[in-house]
Design an enzyme around this catalytic site. Structure first.
Site, short mmCIF file in Angstrom:
data_model
loop_
_atom_site.label_atom_id
_atom_site.label_comp_id
_atom_site.label_asym_id
_atom_site.label_seq_id
_atom_site.Cartn_x
_atom_site.Cartn_y
_atom_site.Cartn_z
N LYS A 54 0.70 -1.04 0.02
CA LYS A 54 0.04 0.01 0.03
C LYS A 54 0.91 1.45 -0.07
CE LYS A 54 -3.84 -2.56 2.09
NZ LYS A 54 -4.49 -2.72 3.41
N GLN A 98 -4.51 -1.29 9.55
CA GLN A 98 -4.46 -2.82 8.87
C GLN A 98 -5.03 -3.71 10.10
OE1 GLN A 98 -3.73 -3.28 5.82
NE2 GLN A 98 -4.02 -5.52 6.00
N ASP A 121 -10.96 2.87 3.99
CA ASP A 121 -11.33 1.31 4.11
C ASP A 121 -12.59 1.18 4.03
OD1 ASP A 121 -9.38 -0.64 4.20
OD2 ASP A 121 -8.86 -0.32 6.32
#
Ligand code: GUN
Length: 297
Positions: A54, A98, A121
């Site tokens: 990412k 994460q 997200d």
């Protein structure tokens, strides 16, 4: 029938090219640089490799990118305070924590703490709710990537029989919600199968589009697939090491057998995976534009 491959690598490359152009335009015309922070707690090898990928992509696109690594032992309070710091940071438009998190940290509490405007997200309940009512600002990345793969491969979803295997909050539930919307690239009839489903094969055999996010290898075998179906394999299972010391991956679908029945199929790796990261970048560009009041083009 032998299926054609849907290359997530190629579709992701196209979208990233578009995003690079858009990022350059934002910088030149509006003096806005999209900013993304990825927060990693601990050293889970899979999470480390996702976060590294990412970061690499966000740097390639020219974002302001921050990787914030925290020890496994960080307290819940300290993690919440860190999120609050980034909520207030005007250079940061997107915050990604994460998952999974260590057991002593309440994941829901953490996801609630992220400012919904920075929730690239798409996991905050406000954004989950907006998705439900067809008003999403940010689609969760993996389902958004699946929808783009279908659209850009010319797969018609309008009126299609879609079967989703798996009901996770990250993939199964949101992809079902996306594809039932009365919108372009959606408007499908969607069935969701899960561990409580009695006759899984009865459902999967009816699918014109079969989306598999079960989390285990060979969850879908050839006898469960309709001739000519489009098969999207979301699984990422680590099944050993390559001679070069990289993780060897397989999906949730028995690829070799199913590709003889499907019309289109995504490989693992190189299918859904590259799309997830790309959609995170798309959401970050969108967050930067929303924060600066720049209309979507
Ligand atoms: N862990 C597995 N997939 C994801 C994802 O899409 N976002 C985050 N934050 N963590 C994950």
């Amino acid at each position: 029938m032998t299926a054609k491959l849907i290359s997530g690598t190629e579709v992701a490359r196209q979208i990233r090219e578009e995003l690079k152009e858009e990022t350059d335009r934002l910088k030149e015309k509006f003096n806005v640089t999209p900013g993304l922070v990825t927060i990693l707690v601990g050293q889970n090898p899979a999470s480390m490799s996702y976060v590294t990928a990412k970061q690499k992509t966000s740097k390639e696109l020219g974002f302001h990118s921050v990787q914030d690594n925290q020890p496994e032992t960080i307290s819940e309070g300290d993690l919440l305070a860190l999120i609050e710091k980034y909520n207030r940071d005007p250079q940061i438009h997107g915050i990604l924590v994460q998952l999974p998190l260590p057991k002593h940290i309440n994941e829901t509490k953490v996801l609630y703490a992220i400012d919904p405007k920075k929730d690239v997200d798409g996991f905050h309940p406000v954004n989950v709710g907006k998705l439900m009512i067809g008003e999403a600002d940010y689609l969760p990345c993996t389902p958004a990537g699946i929808q783009q793969l279908l659209i850009r491969s010319g797969v018609k979803t309008d009126g299609a029989e879609v079967v989703v295997v798996g009901r996770s909050n990250i993939v199964g539930k949101p992809i079902a919600n996306i594809l039932i919307q009365k919108q372009k690239g959606a408007n499908a009839t969607v069935t969701v199968c899960h561990t409580g489903t009695k006759e899984m094969a009865f459902h999967t055999r009816r699918a014109e589009i079969l989306i598999v996010a079960a989390g285990k290898p060979n969850a879908v075998t050839a006898d469960m697939v309709k001739e000519g179906a489009v098969v999207i394999d979301v699984g990422v299972n680590r099944i050993g090491m390559t001679p070069e010391g990289k993780a060897k991956l397989c999906g949730d679908v028995d690829f070799e057998a199913v590709k003889e029945k499907a019309s289109l199929i995504t490989p693992v790796p190189g299918g859904v995976g590259p799309m997830t990261i790309t959609m995170l970048m798309l959401n970050t560009v969108k967050a930067a534009k929303l924060a600066a009041g720049i209309p979507a083009v």
